[in-house]
Design a protein around this motif. Structure first.
Motif, PDB file in Angstrom:
ATOM      1  N   GLY A  26       0.805  -1.211   0.000  1.00  0.00           N
ATOM      2  CA  GLY A  26       0.000   0.000   0.000  1.00  0.00           C
ATOM      3  C   GLY A  26       0.837   1.259   0.000  1.00  0.00           C
ATOM      4  O   GLY A  26       0.333   2.342  -0.323  1.00  0.00           O
ATOM      5  N   TYR A  27       2.121   1.133   0.351  1.00  0.00           N
ATOM      6  CA  TYR A  27       3.015   2.288   0.366  1.00  0.00           C
ATOM      7  C   TYR A  27       3.119   2.913  -1.021  1.00  0.00           C
ATOM      8  O   TYR A  27       3.321   4.125  -1.148  1.00  0.00           O
ATOM      9  CB  TYR A  27       4.401   1.856   0.847  1.00  0.00           C
ATOM     10  N   HIS A  28       2.975   2.075  -2.061  1.00  0.00           N
ATOM     11  CA  HIS A  28       3.131   2.566  -3.433  1.00  0.00           C
ATOM     12  C   HIS A  28       1.915   3.341  -3.926  1.00  0.00           C
ATOM     13  O   HIS A  28       1.981   3.939  -5.004  1.00  0.00           O
ATOM     14  CB  HIS A  28       3.399   1.399  -4.381  1.00  0.00           C
ATOM     15  N   ARG A  29       0.834   3.328  -3.174  1.00  0.00           N
ATOM     16  CA  ARG A  29      -0.387   4.011  -3.613  1.00  0.00           C
ATOM     17  C   ARG A  29      -0.442   5.394  -2.960  1.00  0.00           C
ATOM     18  O   ARG A  29      -0.990   5.580  -1.866  1.00  0.00           O
ATOM     19  CB  ARG A  29      -1.621   3.172  -3.260  1.00  0.00           C
ATOM     20  N   PHE A  30       0.129   6.354  -3.631  1.00  0.00           N
ATOM     21  CA  PHE A  30       0.222   7.701  -3.088  1.00  0.00           C
ATOM     22  C   PHE A  30      -1.067   8.478  -3.330  1.00  0.00           C
ATOM     23  O   PHE A  30      -1.831   8.189  -4.254  1.00  0.00           O
ATOM     24  CB  PHE A  30       1.417   8.434  -3.692  1.00  0.00           C
ATOM     25  N   ALA A  31      -1.280   9.476  -2.501  1.00  0.00           N
ATOM     26  CA  ALA A  31      -2.534  10.224  -2.562  1.00  0.00           C
ATOM     27  C   ALA A  31      -2.654  11.024  -3.857  1.00  0.00           C
ATOM     28  O   ALA A  31      -3.740  11.136  -4.422  1.00  0.00           O
ATOM     29  CB  ALA A  31      -2.638  11.156  -1.347  1.00  0.00           C
ATOM     30  N   ASP A  32      -1.548  11.601  -4.313  1.00  0.00           N
ATOM     31  CA  ASP A  32      -1.577  12.471  -5.484  1.00  0.00           C
ATOM     32  C   ASP A  32      -1.011  11.726  -6.684  1.00  0.00           C
ATOM     33  O   ASP A  32       0.199  11.585  -6.823  1.00  0.00           O
ATOM     34  CB  ASP A  32      -0.775  13.747  -5.219  1.00  0.00           C
ATOM     35  N   ASP A 194       0.044  11.227   4.287  1.00  0.00           N
ATOM     36  CA  ASP A 194      -0.025  11.581   2.878  1.00  0.00           C
ATOM     37  C   ASP A 194      -1.456  11.848   2.420  1.00  0.00           C
ATOM     38  O   ASP A 194      -1.780  12.904   1.874  1.00  0.00           O
ATOM     39  CB  ASP A 194       0.595  10.443   2.042  1.00  0.00           C
ATOM     40  N   HIS A 195      -2.345  10.889   2.645  1.00  0.00           N
ATOM     41  CA  HIS A 195      -3.721  10.996   2.147  1.00  0.00           C
ATOM     42  C   HIS A 195      -4.517  12.044   2.916  1.00  0.00           C
ATOM     43  O   HIS A 195      -5.311  12.779   2.321  1.00  0.00           O
ATOM     44  CB  HIS A 195      -4.411   9.636   2.226  1.00  0.00           C
ATOM     45  N   ALA A 196      -4.304  12.131   4.220  1.00  0.00           N
ATOM     46  CA  ALA A 196      -5.047  13.115   5.015  1.00  0.00           C
ATOM     47  C   ALA A 196      -4.676  14.534   4.610  1.00  0.00           C
ATOM     48  O   ALA A 196      -5.552  15.403   4.482  1.00  0.00           O
ATOM     49  CB  ALA A 196      -4.767  12.902   6.497  1.00  0.00           C
TER      50      ALA A 196
END
Length: 231
Positions: A26-32, A194-196
């Motif tokens: 899941g680390y590879h799924r960045f928010a932007d 990151d996502h928040a």
């Protein structure tokens, strides 16, 4: 220094009894994930230009000592390695993101040992420290276990803090080390959220991680540019 060596030995001895740490995919799924100018994950890629700029200035000005050379080489290559990773996030490309960062972590520890304990000891330890950083990443790729890499990332931070607190400085400018440490801590905080952060600001937490991380590197550059021997 004996306290530091004891802490190093104890922390390494504890690693084998800790559970293995796999790489969270899941680390590879960045928010932007926005694509701009044909570049995927544009802001996470473009924000690495600051590392290249700081590293290039440092390499031009401070290349005579091996530890400072490796520090600014690591910063410079982090810009390229991180850009490569964020262009196509995966474990394979993440290796090249993390490799130059290990050069930075270990070179920083060697520099502080040189300046606070013994120039000769820091010079001797530089190459084993760099080799340990490389080994930690090879172990991860061979076994999928991040325990040693976690040690490489966090032990130098603890060791540098202890040396700053316990050993007298050879040069002025300790303030810059404090600023760099605070900026790096903020960078890790933005990485975690990151996502928040992306939900509330224009830039994502990971992009801000790069900006604050580059600012920490700039603080180190200013340290070397402005330091004066303490008599």
């Amino acid at each position: 220094m004996l306290i530091l060596l004891g802490l190093m030995a104890a922390s390494l001895a504890v690693l084998p009894v800790l559970p293995a740490i796999p790489q969270d995919q899941g680390y590879h799924r960045f928010a932007d994930g926005r694509t701009l100018l044909g570049i995927p994950n544009f802001w996470n890629v473009a924000s690495n230009l600051l590392f290249i700029a700081v590293g290039a200035v440092g390499l031009r000005q401070f290349y005579r000592q091996p530890a400072t050379l490796m520090l600014f080489l690591g910063i410079f290559l982090t810009g390229f390695g991180s850009s490569y990773y964020h262009w196509d996030p995966s474990d394979r490309t993440l290796f090249w993101d993390r490799l130059p960062m290990t050069l930075c972590f270990m070179a920083i520890l060697a520099v502080v040992i040189e300046e606070r304990v013994s120039a000769r000891l820091g010079a001797v330890l530089l190459w084993p420290l760099l080799a340990t950083g490389l080994l930690s990443l090879l172990v991860w790729r061979w076994t999928g276990d991040l325990r040693l890499y976690g040690w490489v990332q966090f032990f130098p931070a603890v060791a540098v803090l202890l040396l700053l607190l316990m050993s007298p400085p050879e040069y002025s400018g300790t303030f810059y080390w404090v600023v760099a440490g605070a900026l790096y801590a903020l960078a890790k905080l933005f990485e975690f959220y990151d996502h928040a952060v992306n939900s509330n600001f224009i830039l994502s937490g990971h992009t801000l991680k790069h900006l604050f991380g580059a600012a920490a590197c700039f603080a180190l550059l200013r340290y070397f540019q402005t330091r004066q021997p303490i008599t």
